[in-house]
Design a protein around this motif. Structure first.
Motif, PDB file in Angstrom:
ATOM      1  N   UNK A   7       0.808  -1.212   0.000  1.00  0.00           N
ATOM      2  CA  UNK A   7       0.000   0.000   0.000  1.00  0.00           C
ATOM      3  C   UNK A   7       0.845   1.267   0.000  1.00  0.00           C
ATOM      4  N   UNK A   8       1.973   1.245   0.674  1.00  0.00           N
ATOM      5  CA  UNK A   8       2.838   2.418   0.724  1.00  0.00           C
ATOM      6  C   UNK A   8       4.249   1.996   1.110  1.00  0.00           C
ATOM      7  N   UNK A   9       5.178   2.909   0.898  1.00  0.00           N
ATOM      8  CA  UNK A   9       6.557   2.584   1.200  1.00  0.00           C
ATOM      9  C   UNK A   9       7.511   3.677   0.780  1.00  0.00           C
ATOM     10  N   UNK A  10       8.784   3.308   0.638  1.00  0.00           N
ATOM     11  CA  UNK A  10       9.858   4.235   0.285  1.00  0.00           C
ATOM     12  C   UNK A  10      10.440   3.834  -1.062  1.00  0.00           C
ATOM     13  N   UNK A  54      15.674   1.569 -10.094  1.00  0.00           N
ATOM     14  CA  UNK A  54      14.731   1.885  -9.033  1.00  0.00           C
ATOM     15  C   UNK A  54      14.688   0.821  -7.942  1.00  0.00           C
ATOM     16  N   UNK A  55      14.576   1.266  -6.720  1.00  0.00           N
ATOM     17  CA  UNK A  55      14.488   0.371  -5.569  1.00  0.00           C
ATOM     18  C   UNK A  55      13.295   0.799  -4.718  1.00  0.00           C
ATOM     19  N   UNK A  56      12.667  -0.157  -4.064  1.00  0.00           N
ATOM     20  CA  UNK A  56      11.522   0.187  -3.216  1.00  0.00           C
ATOM     21  C   UNK A  56      11.488  -0.701  -1.977  1.00  0.00           C
ATOM     22  N   UNK A  57      10.851  -0.205  -0.973  1.00  0.00           N
ATOM     23  CA  UNK A  57      10.727  -0.905   0.302  1.00  0.00           C
ATOM     24  C   UNK A  57       9.356  -0.569   0.862  1.00  0.00           C
ATOM     25  N   UNK A  58       8.474  -1.565   0.940  1.00  0.00           N
ATOM     26  CA  UNK A  58       7.129  -1.312   1.437  1.00  0.00           C
ATOM     27  C   UNK A  58       7.165  -1.106   2.953  1.00  0.00           C
ATOM     28  N   UNK A  59       6.047  -0.703   3.514  1.00  0.00           N
ATOM     29  CA  UNK A  59       5.998  -0.397   4.951  1.00  0.00           C
ATOM     30  C   UNK A  59       6.256  -1.623   5.829  1.00  0.00           C
ATOM     31  N   UNK A  60       6.112  -2.810   5.243  1.00  0.00           N
ATOM     32  CA  UNK A  60       6.351  -4.035   6.014  1.00  0.00           C
ATOM     33  C   UNK A  60       7.736  -4.629   5.775  1.00  0.00           C
ATOM     34  N   UNK A  68      15.532  -3.123   1.267  1.00  0.00           N
ATOM     35  CA  UNK A  68      15.107  -2.888  -0.108  1.00  0.00           C
ATOM     36  C   UNK A  68      14.745  -4.210  -0.775  1.00  0.00           C
ATOM     37  N   UNK A  69      13.678  -4.189  -1.545  1.00  0.00           N
ATOM     38  CA  UNK A  69      13.228  -5.391  -2.229  1.00  0.00           C
ATOM     39  C   UNK A  69      14.185  -5.757  -3.358  1.00  0.00           C
ATOM     40  N   UNK A  70      14.304  -7.045  -3.644  1.00  0.00           N
ATOM     41  CA  UNK A  70      15.151  -7.502  -4.752  1.00  0.00           C
ATOM     42  C   UNK A  70      14.471  -7.253  -6.096  1.00  0.00           C
ATOM     43  N   UNK A  71      13.144  -7.099  -6.078  1.00  0.00           N
ATOM     44  CA  UNK A  71      12.388  -6.802  -7.300  1.00  0.00           C
ATOM     45  C   UNK A  71      12.503  -5.305  -7.593  1.00  0.00           C
ATOM     46  N   UNK A  72      13.267  -4.957  -8.619  1.00  0.00           N
ATOM     47  CA  UNK A  72      13.573  -3.551  -8.881  1.00  0.00           C
ATOM     48  C   UNK A  72      12.406  -2.793  -9.509  1.00  0.00           C
ATOM     49  N   UNK A  73      12.477  -1.455  -9.366  1.00  0.00           N
ATOM     50  CA  UNK A  73      11.481  -0.548  -9.938  1.00  0.00           C
ATOM     51  C   UNK A  73      12.198   0.312 -10.973  1.00  0.00           C
ATOM     52  N   UNK A  74      12.759  -0.331 -11.991  1.00  0.00           N
ATOM     53  CA  UNK A  74      13.551   0.383 -12.990  1.00  0.00           C
ATOM     54  C   UNK A  74      12.660   1.143 -13.969  1.00  0.00           C
ATOM     55  N   UNK A  75      13.196   2.207 -14.558  1.00  0.00           N
ATOM     56  CA  UNK A  75      12.430   3.021 -15.493  1.00  0.00           C
ATOM     57  C   UNK A  75      13.219   3.420 -16.712  1.00  0.00           C
ATOM     58  N   UNK A  76      12.507   3.656 -17.806  1.00  0.00           N
ATOM     59  CA  UNK A  76      13.106   4.152 -19.051  1.00  0.00           C
ATOM     60  C   UNK A  76      12.283   5.332 -19.538  1.00  0.00           C
ATOM     61  N   UNK A  77      12.955   6.426 -19.890  1.00  0.00           N
ATOM     62  CA  UNK A  77      12.257   7.675 -20.206  1.00  0.00           C
ATOM     63  C   UNK A  77      11.408   7.565 -21.466  1.00  0.00           C
TER      64      UNK A  77
END
Length: 267
Positions: free
Chosen positions: A85-88, A102-108, A112-121
């Protein structure tokens, strides 16, 4: 009367100096393709904001070159993504400014999660941005930058801002094609051309190197100002007079990887 004019001039000067006007290049603003949907990042003054499908990015700041902050989103019952639901989040820009890790970490999550949040412009502000009194105004994009093509290697371009020859409404553009051959060999063609003030996205000109030459017409803005399409005509032999039967037309596409003024002396 003179006293009134003097007061008016003084007031105008004070008014102008009260505005903070500066130019900066901001590579974060724009839209990015990610595995969690399109992420759009905006900037107003010195504050960032962002959103993605059913979610938003908040308290965004740049720290050590990375974009960090918090995210929150609406979660459906069937949603099993690692975002929660939310995180960093933390986005780290690539050297070519066209991607981020991209890296993310949920509130629980404790780490940092191993599943990346990568982006391409997809699109974005790759040209200077003028900030005046906290109002954001994007400067019209130019050809300046480094472009990777699908046919002729790397194209480096500099929009000089000066008049092209004796034309009243054409701006001179200089550049070089860098074409990699076998091994460490790189063939370099000097590029010279122009864009008109009425059609700034169209770049026409010629290129040459040791008797090999040609001309081209390119246009950026399809689909974004970081993409161009066009064609090149070049001679297949080395005669001093260019016969039509020796010309070959090649269609070319390119993508801008940097909007900075390029170094023409290196690949």
């Amino acid at each position: 009367m003179k006293k009134a004019i003097k007061i008016l001039v003084t007031y105008v000067i004070l008014l102008l100096t009260s505005f903070t006007i500066y130019a900066q290049t901001d590579y974060w603003t724009g839209a990015w393709n990610t595995k969690f949907g399109k992420v759009t990042i905006r900037k107003n003054g010195d504050k960032y904001s962002g959103f993605f499908p059913k979610g938003q990015l908040t308290q965004i700041r740049v720290q050590d070159g990375a974009l960090i902050g918090y995210y929150s989103r609406m979660v459906a019952k069937y949603d099993k993504s690692s975002l929660g639901k939310k995180g960093t989040f933390k986005f780290i820009l690539s050297n070519d400014k066209a991607k981020f890790d991209g890296y993310h970490k949920s509130e629980t999550d404790a780490r940092w999660r191993s599943e990346n949040w990568n982006g391409e412009k997809i699109w974005g502000t790759v040209m200077p941005v003028i900030v005046s009194n906290n109002l954001l105004t994007a400067v019209k994009p130019t050809w300046t930058g480094t472009w990777e093509t699908d046919t002729f290697g790397r194209l480096k371009v500099w929009d000089t801002g000066t008049k092209y020859k004796n034309s009243k409404n054409a701006i001179r553009i200089e550049g070089r094609f860098f074409i990699k051959g076998g091994g460490d060999f790189i063939d370099i063609f000097d590029v010279e051309g122009y864009s008109s003030t009425s059609k700034p996205k169209v770049f026409k000109g010629s290129f040459n190197h040791n008797g090999r030459y040609g001309y081209f017409e390119l246009k950026f803005g399809s689909p974004t100002d970081n993409d161009f399409k066009g064609y090149l005509n070049y001679n297949k032999s080395l005669p001093s007079v260019k016969p039509v039967r020796h010309e070959k037309r090649v269609y070319v596409k390119g993508k801008r990887t940097s909007s900075a003024k390029p170094n023409m002396n290196t690949y």
